[in-house]
Design a protein around this motif. Sequence first.
Motif, short mmCIF file in Angstrom:
data_model
loop_
_atom_site.label_atom_id
_atom_site.label_comp_id
_atom_site.label_asym_id
_atom_site.label_seq_id
_atom_site.Cartn_x
_atom_site.Cartn_y
_atom_site.Cartn_z
N TYR A 119 82.39 62.74 76.06
CA TYR A 119 81.46 63.97 76.30
C TYR A 119 79.90 63.91 76.01
CZ TYR A 119 79.22 68.61 76.37
OH TYR A 119 78.43 69.62 76.33
N TYR A 120 80.03 63.22 74.80
CA TYR A 120 78.66 63.21 73.91
C TYR A 120 77.85 62.27 74.35
CZ TYR A 120 79.10 67.02 70.60
OH TYR A 120 79.34 68.27 69.93
N PRO A 121 78.54 60.85 74.99
CA PRO A 121 77.76 59.70 75.40
C PRO A 121 77.23 60.20 76.91
CG PRO A 121 79.66 59.04 74.29
CD PRO A 121 79.70 60.41 74.28
N VAL A 122 78.21 60.69 77.65
CA VAL A 122 78.01 61.07 78.98
C VAL A 122 76.87 62.07 79.13
CG1 VAL A 122 78.72 62.47 81.11
CG2 VAL A 122 80.09 60.52 80.19
N LEU A 123 76.91 63.08 78.33
CA LEU A 123 75.83 64.20 78.09
C LEU A 123 74.56 63.64 77.65
CD1 LEU A 123 75.18 67.30 78.20
CD2 LEU A 123 75.78 67.44 75.64
N ALA A 124 74.56 62.92 76.75
CA ALA A 124 73.29 62.25 76.16
C ALA A 124 72.71 61.12 77.56
CB ALA A 124 73.37 61.09 75.13
N ILE A 125 73.17 60.58 78.17
CA ILE A 125 72.81 59.82 79.19
C ILE A 125 72.33 60.58 80.17
CG2 ILE A 125 73.34 58.14 80.86
CD1 ILE A 125 75.34 56.93 79.00
N HIS A 126 73.10 61.78 80.71
CA HIS A 126 72.49 62.65 81.50
C HIS A 126 71.39 63.20 81.19
CE1 HIS A 126 72.03 66.38 84.00
NE2 HIS A 126 72.29 67.03 83.05
N ILE A 127 71.29 63.70 79.90
CA ILE A 127 69.91 64.31 79.30
C ILE A 127 68.66 63.40 79.41
CG2 ILE A 127 68.80 65.21 77.40
CD1 ILE A 127 71.44 66.85 76.84
N LEU A 128 68.98 62.35 78.92
CA LEU A 128 67.70 61.11 78.94
C LEU A 128 67.40 60.65 80.21
CD1 LEU A 128 69.14 58.72 76.08
CD2 LEU A 128 67.32 60.35 75.96
N LEU A 129 68.18 60.79 81.17
CA LEU A 129 67.83 60.61 82.53
C LEU A 129 67.15 61.58 83.28
CD1 LEU A 129 71.06 58.47 84.00
CD2 LEU A 129 68.72 57.68 83.10
N ALA A 130 67.60 62.63 82.92
CA ALA A 130 66.95 63.97 83.40
C ALA A 130 65.42 64.09 82.99
CB ALA A 130 67.80 65.24 82.84
N ILE A 131 65.23 63.69 81.67
CA ILE A 131 64.00 63.55 81.05
C ILE A 131 63.28 62.62 81.64
CG2 ILE A 131 62.61 63.11 78.99
CD1 ILE A 131 65.11 64.80 77.50
N ALA A 132 63.65 61.49 81.67
CA ALA A 132 63.20 60.18 82.36
C ALA A 132 62.84 60.30 83.85
CB ALA A 132 63.84 59.09 82.01
N SER A 133 63.47 61.12 84.55
CA SER A 133 63.22 61.18 85.93
C SER A 133 61.89 61.96 86.54
CB SER A 133 64.69 62.00 86.73
OG SER A 133 64.82 63.24 86.41
N LEU A 134 61.81 63.14 85.38
CA LEU A 134 60.76 64.22 85.73
C LEU A 134 59.30 63.42 85.98
CD1 LEU A 134 61.42 66.83 83.06
CD2 LEU A 134 61.59 66.90 85.58
N PRO A 135 58.60 62.64 85.25
CA PRO A 135 57.58 61.96 85.60
C PRO A 135 57.30 61.28 86.90
CG PRO A 135 57.85 61.54 83.41
CD PRO A 135 59.27 62.14 83.81
N PRO A 136 58.50 60.44 86.97
CA PRO A 136 58.37 59.86 88.46
C PRO A 136 58.60 60.59 89.69
CG PRO A 136 60.34 58.95 87.44
CD PRO A 136 59.41 59.82 86.57
N VAL A 137 59.49 61.71 89.54
CA VAL A 137 59.68 62.70 90.50
C VAL A 137 58.29 63.48 90.76
CG1 VAL A 137 60.90 65.02 91.01
CG2 VAL A 137 61.97 63.03 90.11
N TYR A 138 57.77 63.98 89.63
CA TYR A 138 56.48 64.72 89.82
C TYR A 138 55.29 63.81 90.37
CZ TYR A 138 58.04 68.92 87.34
OH TYR A 138 58.76 69.90 86.95
N TYR A 139 55.37 62.72 89.88
CA TYR A 139 54.48 61.77 90.69
C TYR A 139 54.51 61.45 92.09
CZ TYR A 139 51.27 57.40 90.67
OH TYR A 139 50.40 56.62 90.82
N ALA A 140 55.64 61.16 92.63
CA ALA A 140 56.02 60.93 94.05
C ALA A 140 55.63 62.38 94.47
CB ALA A 140 57.25 60.51 94.23
N LEU A 141 55.95 63.34 94.22
CA LEU A 141 55.89 64.74 94.65
C LEU A 141 54.38 64.98 94.92
CD1 LEU A 141 57.11 67.30 95.91
CD2 LEU A 141 56.80 68.06 93.79
N VAL A 142 53.50 64.74 93.86
CA VAL A 142 52.08 64.98 93.81
C VAL A 142 51.22 64.29 94.87
CG1 VAL A 142 49.98 65.00 92.47
CG2 VAL A 142 52.08 66.10 91.59
N LEU A 143 51.68 62.82 94.94
CA LEU A 143 51.16 62.11 95.83
C LEU A 143 51.55 62.31 97.22
CD1 LEU A 143 51.88 58.24 94.64
CD2 LEU A 143 49.71 59.22 95.10
#
Length: 186
Positions: A119-143
């Motif tokens: 649980y904790y490893p899956v949750l940690a990876i999920h959270i880190l990827l969710a955080i890491a995805s924000l800048p590129p998602v927003y960047y691609a969207l704004v473009l």
Amino acid sequence: MQARIGDNVALTAGILSVVSLVIVFAAALQAIPTALIPRAPDAVLDAIPTLNAVVSLAAIGTITAGVRAIRRGDVERHRKLMGTSFALFVGFLAMYLYRVTLIGPASFAGPDAIEQFVYYPVLAIHILLAIASLPPVYYALVLALTRPASALPSTNHARVGRVAAALWLISFALGIVVYLLLHVLF
């Protein structure tokens, strides 16, 4: 305004990412006063995790279809699918933030070994990827929102979009695993 944002895509994506993260962490850390938010019936609050799992599955479908559409050269279909993916993400986030603000983060009820090693490893990876995805998602969207489709090939939209889609897909998939561990298996 659109021109100013279009000239500052990275800055805009950064600001949107920081604002999003501040809101998410404020909700998760119970820093938002619950008195400011009307409380839905418990049945609605209890249904949110399942609704979010369904939204996550739908987002996985729209992101995957959006990637396939652009690979086939169908720009308009890609644009609609990725817009739908972002709308699903916003809906997911709104429901998650609403519930976690009122109830707090869910606690794991399964065995300690599963909690520590799964649980904790899956949750940690999920959270880190969710955080890491924000800048590129927003960047691609704004473009995409500040340029005509014909101008996007001369930008970083495709390169950043591939990273955003990959991070987004894995994060949504791991979110479903977290849901299954919290609300179905245990």
